[in-house]
Scaffold this active site. Structure first.
Site, PDB file in Angstrom:
ATOM      1  N   HIS A 440       0.801  -1.226   0.000  1.00 15.84           N
ATOM      2  CA  HIS A 440       0.000   0.000   0.000  1.00 15.84           C
ATOM      3  C   HIS A 440       0.839   1.285   0.000  1.00 15.84           C
ATOM      4  O   HIS A 440       0.605   2.161   0.837  1.00 15.84           O
ATOM      5  CB  HIS A 440      -0.924   0.014   1.237  1.00 15.84           C
ATOM      6  CG  HIS A 440      -1.881  -1.129   1.289  1.00 15.84           C
ATOM      7  ND1 HIS A 440      -2.370  -1.642   2.470  1.00 15.84           N
ATOM      8  CD2 HIS A 440      -2.452  -1.865   0.299  1.00 15.84           C
ATOM      9  CE1 HIS A 440      -3.198  -2.637   2.214  1.00 15.84           C
ATOM     10  NE2 HIS A 440      -3.258  -2.801   0.908  1.00 15.84           N
TER      11      HIS A 440
HETATM   12  C1  FAD Z   1      -0.097  -7.369  -4.784  1.00 12.94           C
HETATM   13  C2  FAD Z   1      -1.017  -6.249  -4.324  1.00 12.94           C
HETATM   14  C3  FAD Z   1      -2.096  -6.552  -3.474  1.00 12.94           C
HETATM   15  C4  FAD Z   1      -2.937  -5.524  -3.046  1.00 12.94           C
HETATM   16  N1  FAD Z   1      -4.079  -5.843  -2.369  1.00 12.94           N
HETATM   17  C5  FAD Z   1      -5.005  -4.880  -2.129  1.00 12.94           C
HETATM   18  C6  FAD Z   1      -6.293  -5.215  -1.631  1.00 12.94           C
HETATM   19  O1  FAD Z   1      -6.642  -6.372  -1.450  1.00 12.94           O
HETATM   20  N2  FAD Z   1      -7.153  -4.191  -1.373  1.00 12.94           N
HETATM   21  C7  FAD Z   1      -6.812  -2.887  -1.578  1.00 12.94           C
HETATM   22  O2  FAD Z   1      -7.616  -1.991  -1.275  1.00 12.94           O
HETATM   23  N3  FAD Z   1      -5.606  -2.555  -2.080  1.00 12.94           N
HETATM   24  C8  FAD Z   1      -4.724  -3.516  -2.404  1.00 12.94           C
HETATM   25  N4  FAD Z   1      -3.544  -3.187  -3.001  1.00 12.94           N
HETATM   26  C9  FAD Z   1      -3.249  -1.758  -3.226  1.00 12.94           C
HETATM   27  C10 FAD Z   1      -4.090  -1.128  -4.327  1.00 12.94           C
HETATM   28  O3  FAD Z   1      -4.276  -2.011  -5.405  1.00 12.94           O
HETATM   29  C11 FAD Z   1      -3.410   0.175  -4.741  1.00 12.94           C
HETATM   30  O4  FAD Z   1      -3.382   1.061  -3.632  1.00 12.94           O
HETATM   31  C12 FAD Z   1      -4.081   0.895  -5.889  1.00 12.94           C
HETATM   32  O5  FAD Z   1      -4.252   0.036  -6.986  1.00 12.94           O
HETATM   33  C13 FAD Z   1      -3.252   2.108  -6.288  1.00 12.94           C
HETATM   34  O6  FAD Z   1      -3.837   2.719  -7.411  1.00 12.94           O
HETATM   35  P1  FAD Z   1      -3.029   3.771  -8.287  1.00 12.94           P
HETATM   36  O7  FAD Z   1      -3.955   4.221  -9.331  1.00 12.94           O
HETATM   37  O8  FAD Z   1      -2.409   4.773  -7.397  1.00 12.94           O
HETATM   38  O9  FAD Z   1      -1.818   2.942  -8.913  1.00 12.94           O
HETATM   39  P2  FAD Z   1      -1.849   1.665  -9.849  1.00 12.94           P
HETATM   40  O10 FAD Z   1      -3.145   0.971  -9.785  1.00 12.94           O
HETATM   41  O11 FAD Z   1      -0.626   0.886  -9.520  1.00 12.94           O
HETATM   42  O12 FAD Z   1      -1.762   2.270 -11.314  1.00 12.94           O
HETATM   43  C14 FAD Z   1      -0.647   2.906 -11.848  1.00 12.94           C
HETATM   44  C15 FAD Z   1      -0.641   2.605 -13.339  1.00 12.94           C
HETATM   45  O13 FAD Z   1       0.254   3.480 -13.981  1.00 12.94           O
HETATM   46  C16 FAD Z   1       1.026   2.744 -14.927  1.00 12.94           C
HETATM   47  N5  FAD Z   1       2.266   3.477 -15.112  1.00 12.94           N
HETATM   48  C17 FAD Z   1       3.254   3.679 -14.205  1.00 12.94           C
HETATM   49  N6  FAD Z   1       4.225   4.443 -14.751  1.00 12.94           N
HETATM   50  C18 FAD Z   1       3.830   4.741 -16.014  1.00 12.94           C
HETATM   51  C19 FAD Z   1       4.403   5.500 -17.061  1.00 12.94           C
HETATM   52  N7  FAD Z   1       5.589   6.124 -16.941  1.00 12.94           N
HETATM   53  N8  FAD Z   1       3.725   5.598 -18.248  1.00 12.94           N
HETATM   54  C20 FAD Z   1       2.514   4.972 -18.404  1.00 12.94           C
HETATM   55  N9  FAD Z   1       1.950   4.228 -17.428  1.00 12.94           N
HETATM   56  C21 FAD Z   1       2.586   4.130 -16.245  1.00 12.94           C
HETATM   57  C22 FAD Z   1       1.177   1.378 -14.280  1.00 12.94           C
HETATM   58  O14 FAD Z   1       1.523   0.397 -15.214  1.00 12.94           O
HETATM   59  C23 FAD Z   1      -0.181   1.182 -13.635  1.00 12.94           C
HETATM   60  O15 FAD Z   1      -1.093   0.574 -14.517  1.00 12.94           O
HETATM   61  C24 FAD Z   1      -2.678  -4.176  -3.441  1.00 12.94           C
HETATM   62  C25 FAD Z   1      -1.605  -3.889  -4.297  1.00 12.94           C
HETATM   63  C26 FAD Z   1      -0.787  -4.910  -4.749  1.00 12.94           C
HETATM   64  C27 FAD Z   1       0.343  -4.581  -5.696  1.00 12.94           C
END
Ligand code: FAD
Length: 502
Positions: A440
């Protein structure tokens, strides 16, 4: 090509943003995602999320050695695929207690308190098992449900928690309760529902939404003090996309600060060391990284407990000190050892014990030797002794539950920390030896009004026009819950701030 909005990152937040912004047919929206659109079969199965770690849909980051964890290097999976980390996560749908959001506002994130966030937390969800629509959404895109199949072990876990004094909660996701309650999941008919499934896929036919996968943003185009677009690679070719209105970063708690730094927006000294020209000296970019540190209390059982189907499980929210806000989380697992697997662990049950309000802070910085490669990720786990002390309380409280009478039909013996780990010193040592990520990361582009803040309370990058960040990185402090639901709500609110449409 010119668009009105360019969204960088098609993860949890990016899917919400692309969907909401493209609801207006008069605006052109581009979503850039570094990962692919095709998904391995294991992604659909919520029981097989650990099989995705280290595959092509994972950035497969590692931390720098962690002094607070005996120098260990921790594996840090992050989704690299449409849906981002919501496509590889453990599908728990968990909202923070109201204290979490009120603390944001108190820290300078004006307007991000619980009453303001509640409509957005409701907007994301269709909570089919929730008892009270004052607190829970009934019509949103994410279907939220308790597991469909009951298991006697987990019915026993609820009894065990109540037996040792945890109140039975009616709904741990209403932001008001603590104690033991049933977890909720983003699972529909046994199949994972990612942010891409819920938000992006239904809008893919829109002619004003372009989604480009395999497109990694390399840097932001800055025109004077304004962000005018994004440079990205696709199929080995360097391309640009311009944004008439705005670029919004949704590349996550690692990707968003890295892209700002590569674009010259960040602490000047660090940028110069990495050979990047300084466009805006913004001290907070990449600083403030934190995560929920997690350890395990596990028991062998006298018989197999693992179910063939996705079963519902409880979790417990508690306080290490009754005078303080909720700061500990116990989640139940049918693997007695850490979830990434310990060969030979056998049959059993465990509680993952997570510290929900860590004080330790770390950073995401460019690697001066390879600025475009994986950044230097330092969550600085357990740098603060008070974090260790509260995790030791968590281990003790988990043991109370694990040793309760209600578990005796199942329990064989304690596997972790194990019979030798009893006094406070041994428990502290165990916490440091076993600490791992709860997956997280947040805080690397935090909202605020002080000099260390990266975005203002409207999510605009301070000192740069036409640029916002809206993902997990903007959380000023981590919430007392898994972070996906809160990230969805941040993106919902960002879309309103950007368009002015409520
Ligand atoms: C293994 C795992 C288990 C988890 N379990 C849970 C759970 O059960 N419940 C829960 O609430 N949370 C869970 N989480 C946490 C939750 O999924 C994250 O907090 C949430 O997805 C974050 O969202 P975000 O949009 O900030 O980032 P992300 O969903 O990580 O999205 C970022 C995106 O940006 C893309 N990206 C990055 N850099 C670039 C770039 N330079 N150019 C283009 N694209 C790029 C990536 O490929 C990715 O698709 C878990 C996370 C993981 C990894």
């Amino acid at each position: 090509m010119a668009f009105d909005y360019v969204v960088v990152g098609g993860g949890t937040a990016g899917c919400v943003l692309a969907s909401r912004l493209s609801q207006d047919p008069d605006v052109q929206v581009l979503l850039l995602e570094a990962g692919g659109a095709t998904r391995p079969a294991a992604m659909a199965d919520p029981m097989r999320w650990t099989f995705l770690v280290g595959t092509e849909v994972d950035w497969a980051y590692e931390t720098v050695p962690q002094p607070g964890a005996g120098g260990a290097i921790c594996s840090w999976p992050r989704g690299k695929v449409l849906g981002g980390s919501s496509s590889i996560n453990a599908v728990m749908h968990t909202r923070g207690h109201r204290d979490s959001y009120d603390a944001w506002a108190d820290a300078g994130a004006t307007g991000w308190d619980y009453p303001t966030m509640l409509p957005f937390l409701k907007r994301i969800e269709r909570a089919v098992d929730a008892p009270d629509s004052r607190y829970r959404g009934m019509n949103g895109p994410m279907i939220v449900a308790q597991g469909e199949v009951a298991h006697p072990l987990w019915e026993g876990a609820v009894e065990a928690a109540v037996e040792v004094g945890h109140p039975g909660a009616t709904d741990l996701n209403n932001g008001l309760e603590e104690g033991v309650g049933w977890s909720e999941y983003n699972v529909v008919d046994g199949v994972r529902q990612s942010a891409a499934d819920a938000y992006l896929v239904p809008g893919l036919e829109r002619p004003n939404l372009a989604v480009v996968t395999g497109a990694q943003a390399r840097r932001l185009l800055l025109d004077g003090g304004r962000c005018s677009g994004v440079e990205y690679t696709k199929d080995g070719e360097l391309r640009t996309a311009s944004a008439e209105r705005q670029v919004v970063l949704a590349a996550g708690a690692i990707g968003s600060p890295q892209l700002l730094l590569l674009s010259g927006i960040g602490p000047a000294a660090q940028l110069r060391e990495a050979g990047v020209d300084v466009a805006a000296d913004l001290a907070g970019v990449g600083e403030g990284l934190h995560d929920h540190p997690m350890t395990t209390v596990g028991y062998r059982t006298t018989r197999p407990v693992r179910a063939a189907a996705f079963v519902r499980k409880p979790h417990v929210r508690l306080r290490s000190d009754p005078a303080d806000p909720i700061d500990l989380h116990l989640i139940f697992s049918d693997s007695p050892a850490p979830s990434t697997g310990t060969p030979g662990a056998g049959d059993g049950y465990a509680m993952r014990v997570a510290l929900m309000t860590p004080f330790s802070r770390g950073s995401v910085r460019l690697n001066p030797a390879d600025p475009e490669g994986a950044p230097l990720i330092d969550p600085n786990y357990l740098a603060e002794e008070r974090d260790v002390e509260r995790m030791v309380v968590g281990v003790r409280r988990a043991r109370e539950v694990g040793e309760a009478k209600a578990f005796s039909p199942w329990r064989d013996r304690e596997l972790l920390p194990g019979p030798d780990v009893r006094d406070a010193a041994a428990c502290r040592e165990y916490v440091r030896r076993s600490v791992t990520t709860y997956f997280h990361p947040v805080g690397t582009c935090r909202i605020g009004v002080d000099d260390g803040a990266v975005v203002d309370p409207e999510l605009r990058v301070r000192g740069v026009e036409g640029l916002r960040v809206a993902d997990a990185s903007v959380m000023p402090m981590i919430v007392s819950a898994n972070t996906n639901a809160t990230t969805l709500a941040i993106a919902e609110r960002a879309a309103v701030l950007m368009t002015g449409n409520p």
